[in-house]
Structures are given as structure tokens and as C-alpha cells.
Design a protein around this motif. Structure first.
Motif, short mmCIF file in Angstrom:
data_model
loop_
_atom_site.label_atom_id
_atom_site.label_comp_id
_atom_site.label_asym_id
_atom_site.label_seq_id
_atom_site.Cartn_x
_atom_site.Cartn_y
_atom_site.Cartn_z
N GLY A 5 0.83 -1.21 0.00
CA GLY A 5 0.00 0.00 0.00
C GLY A 5 0.86 1.25 0.00
O GLY A 5 0.74 2.11 0.87
N GLY A 7 0.74 3.85 -1.64
CA GLY A 7 0.05 5.14 -1.83
C GLY A 7 0.75 5.98 -2.88
O GLY A 7 0.99 5.54 -4.01
N ILE A 10 5.32 8.03 -0.87
CA ILE A 10 5.93 9.03 0.01
C ILE A 10 7.21 8.50 0.69
O ILE A 10 8.11 9.27 1.01
N GLU A 24 0.32 -1.30 -4.79
CA GLU A 24 -0.67 -0.26 -4.47
C GLU A 24 -1.92 -0.52 -5.32
O GLU A 24 -1.85 -0.52 -6.55
N PRO A 25 -3.09 -0.75 -4.68
CA PRO A 25 -4.29 -1.06 -5.47
C PRO A 25 -4.95 0.14 -6.15
O PRO A 25 -5.63 -0.02 -7.16
N LEU A 29 -3.38 6.76 -6.88
CA LEU A 29 -2.21 6.85 -6.00
C LEU A 29 -1.01 6.15 -6.65
O LEU A 29 0.13 6.62 -6.57
N ASN A 50 -3.17 -6.29 -4.04
CA ASN A 50 -3.82 -6.17 -2.73
C ASN A 50 -3.01 -6.95 -1.72
O ASN A 50 -2.57 -8.06 -2.00
N ALA A 51 -2.91 -6.39 -0.52
CA ALA A 51 -2.12 -7.06 0.52
C ALA A 51 -2.76 -8.38 0.96
O ALA A 51 -2.08 -9.24 1.49
N GLU A 52 -4.06 -8.52 0.73
CA GLU A 52 -4.72 -9.77 1.16
C GLU A 52 -4.41 -10.93 0.22
O GLU A 52 -4.71 -12.08 0.52
N THR A 67 3.13 1.47 5.96
CA THR A 67 2.90 2.68 6.77
C THR A 67 1.47 3.15 6.56
O THR A 67 1.03 3.35 5.43
N LEU A 68 0.75 3.27 7.65
CA LEU A 68 -0.63 3.76 7.67
C LEU A 68 -1.49 2.99 6.68
O LEU A 68 -2.28 3.57 5.92
N VAL A 69 -1.31 1.68 6.68
CA VAL A 69 -1.98 0.88 5.67
C VAL A 69 -2.89 -0.20 6.28
O VAL A 69 -3.98 -0.47 5.76
C1 LIG Z 1 -3.51 6.18 4.34
S1 LIG Z 1 -2.94 5.54 2.84
C2 LIG Z 1 -1.20 5.33 3.21
C3 LIG Z 1 -0.34 5.34 1.98
C4 LIG Z 1 1.17 5.21 2.24
N1 LIG Z 1 1.50 3.94 2.79
C5 LIG Z 1 1.63 6.34 3.14
O1 LIG Z 1 2.16 6.08 4.21
O2 LIG Z 1 1.46 7.49 2.73
C6 LIG Z 1 -3.58 3.88 2.83
C7 LIG Z 1 -3.12 3.09 1.64
O3 LIG Z 1 -3.59 1.74 1.72
C8 LIG Z 1 -3.92 1.34 0.42
N2 LIG Z 1 -4.77 0.14 0.45
C9 LIG Z 1 -6.11 0.08 0.59
N3 LIG Z 1 -6.53 -1.19 0.51
C10 LIG Z 1 -5.42 -1.95 0.33
C11 LIG Z 1 -5.20 -3.34 0.16
N4 LIG Z 1 -6.20 -4.21 0.17
N5 LIG Z 1 -3.94 -3.77 -0.05
C12 LIG Z 1 -2.90 -2.89 -0.05
N6 LIG Z 1 -3.05 -1.56 0.10
C13 LIG Z 1 -4.29 -1.10 0.29
C14 LIG Z 1 -4.60 2.56 -0.14
O4 LIG Z 1 -4.78 2.50 -1.53
C15 LIG Z 1 -3.65 3.64 0.33
O5 LIG Z 1 -2.58 3.79 -0.55
#
Ligand SMILES: C[S@@+](CC[C@H](N)C(=O)[O-])C[C@H]1O[C@@H](n2cnc3c(N)ncnc32)[C@H](O)[C@@H]1O
Length: 162
Positions: A5, A7, A10, A24-25, A29, A50-52, A67-69
Motif C-alpha cells: 500500500g 500510496g 511518500i 498499491e491497489p 495513487l 492487494n495485501a490480502e 505505513t498507515l496501511v
Molecule cells: C492512508 S494511505 C497510506 C499510503 C502510504 N503507505 C503512506 O504512508 O502514505 C492507505 C493506503 O492503503 C492502500 N490500500 C487500501 N486497501 C489496500 C489493500 N487491500 N492492499 C494494499 N493496500 C491497500 C490505499 O490504496 C492507500 O494507498
């Protein structure tokens, strides 16, 4: 190294002397991730994913970072299992997350706000109990540090040694 993820990518400017795969899905982003990867100091391969359901074989990475994911991933338990699967037994899992507060009043406030927050912030859950989720899975936590009134955590972990 794998970043889940990524994003907008960053984190990419912090990576040096390491080969990075980032999934990144979100296509919008991911576009910025591609741009940041092109400008990075080290090779970064950005992919849809997807992380799943990580498209990698077992024990592919020395390090997995998020991070924040885990706050946003729809099925964080599946994601944690996948992180553990693709990380080498000697590898490191590094996370930076915001989590449900251990103070019950603040935690309940986060529970109350989460449905609105989720809609406004692209599926982000204010109240994910990520430490609990990690402990339930095949993960050994080496170190947790709490930040900003214990709302943010940094975690160093690895696969549980059998
Ligand atoms: C708050 S953002 C954080 C992005 C980046 N990691 C950062 O620190 O700026 C959450 C991220 O999780 C990603 N995300 C959502 N569902 C996801 C999934 N199933 N697998 C992987 N990433 C996912 C979103 O697309 C987004 O990029």
C-alpha cells in the motif's frame, strides 16, 4: 524489500541500496508511486496488488514495510497472514500505524467516529486494534513504540520462529 500500500510513494525517497517492490491497489495513487519510483535513489518496482492476496511466493522478501496501511486494508487479518507468508523466516516486518486507543473512553470515541471517518478517508478505520491482530497471527513482535499520545505505533516484528 516489499512495501504494501505504497500510496503516493511518500516513503520511496528514504530507500537506499535496496531493491524494492511496492504494491498499491488504487490507480490514482499508484500513478504518483510510479513517478516517485522513477525519481528514487534505488530500483523500485511498483505493481498493482492487494495485501490480502500478494502475488509472490513464500519467503520472497527480507523486509516487508507498511505505513498507515493496515488501518485501511479491508481484511487486515488476511493481509497480516500474507505479509508473514512472503517474509523470510529471518526477515523483518516494519509497520507504522495509528491504532485504537487503549484508554476505553478514547477508544469508544474512535469507534463512534469510524463509520464517518471511513467514508471521508478512503476506508481508513480509526479504531483498528492492530497490535491485537498481529498477536493473534503467526507474528512475533520484537519492539513496539508508541507515539503522539499512544495513537501511533511503530512495530518491528518477524515471523514466529517454530
Ligand atoms: C492512508 S494511505 C497510506 C499510503 C502510504 N503507505 C503512506 O504512508 O502514505 C492507505 C493506503 O492503503 C492502500 N490500500 C487500501 N486497501 C489496500 C489493500 N487491500 N492492499 C494494499 N493496500 C491497500 C490505499 O490504496 C492507500 O494507498
Amino acid at each position: 524489500m516489499l512495501e504494501i500500500g505504497s500510496g503516493t510513494g511518500i516513503n520511496f525517497s528514504f530507500y537506499k541500496d535496496v531493491s524494492v517492490t511496492a504494491i498499491e491497489p488504487n490507480p490514482f495513487l499508484r500513478k504518483t508511486s510510479y513517478e516517485r519510483a522513477a525519481a528514487a535513489k534505488t530500483p523500485i518496482h511498483v505493481m498493482e496488488g492487494n495485501a490480502e492476496q500478494l502475488p509472490f511466493s513464500e519467503q520472497s522478501f527480507d523486509t516487508v514495510i507498511g505505513t498507515l496501511v493496515l488501518c485501511t486494508i479491508p481484511n487486515p487479518v488476511e493481509a497480516i497472514r500474507e505479509i508473514s507468508r512472503v517474509c523470510k523466516p529471518t526477515g523483518t516486518i516494519l509497520l507504522f500505524e495509528h491504532v485504537r486507543h487503549e484508554n476505553s473512553l478514547l477508544g469508544k470515541l474512535q469507534d463512534f467516529l469510524t463509520p464517518i471517518w471511513k467514508r471521508a478517508c478512503d476506508g481508513c478505520h480509526l479504531n483498528r486494534d492492530t497490535i491485537h491482530l498481529l498477536k493473534q497471527e503467526d507474528i512475533e513482535i520484537i519492539e513496539i513504540n508508541k507515539h503522539v499520545g499512544n495513537i501511533f505505533i511503530t512495530v518491528e516484528a518477524r515471523k514466529k520462529q517454530m
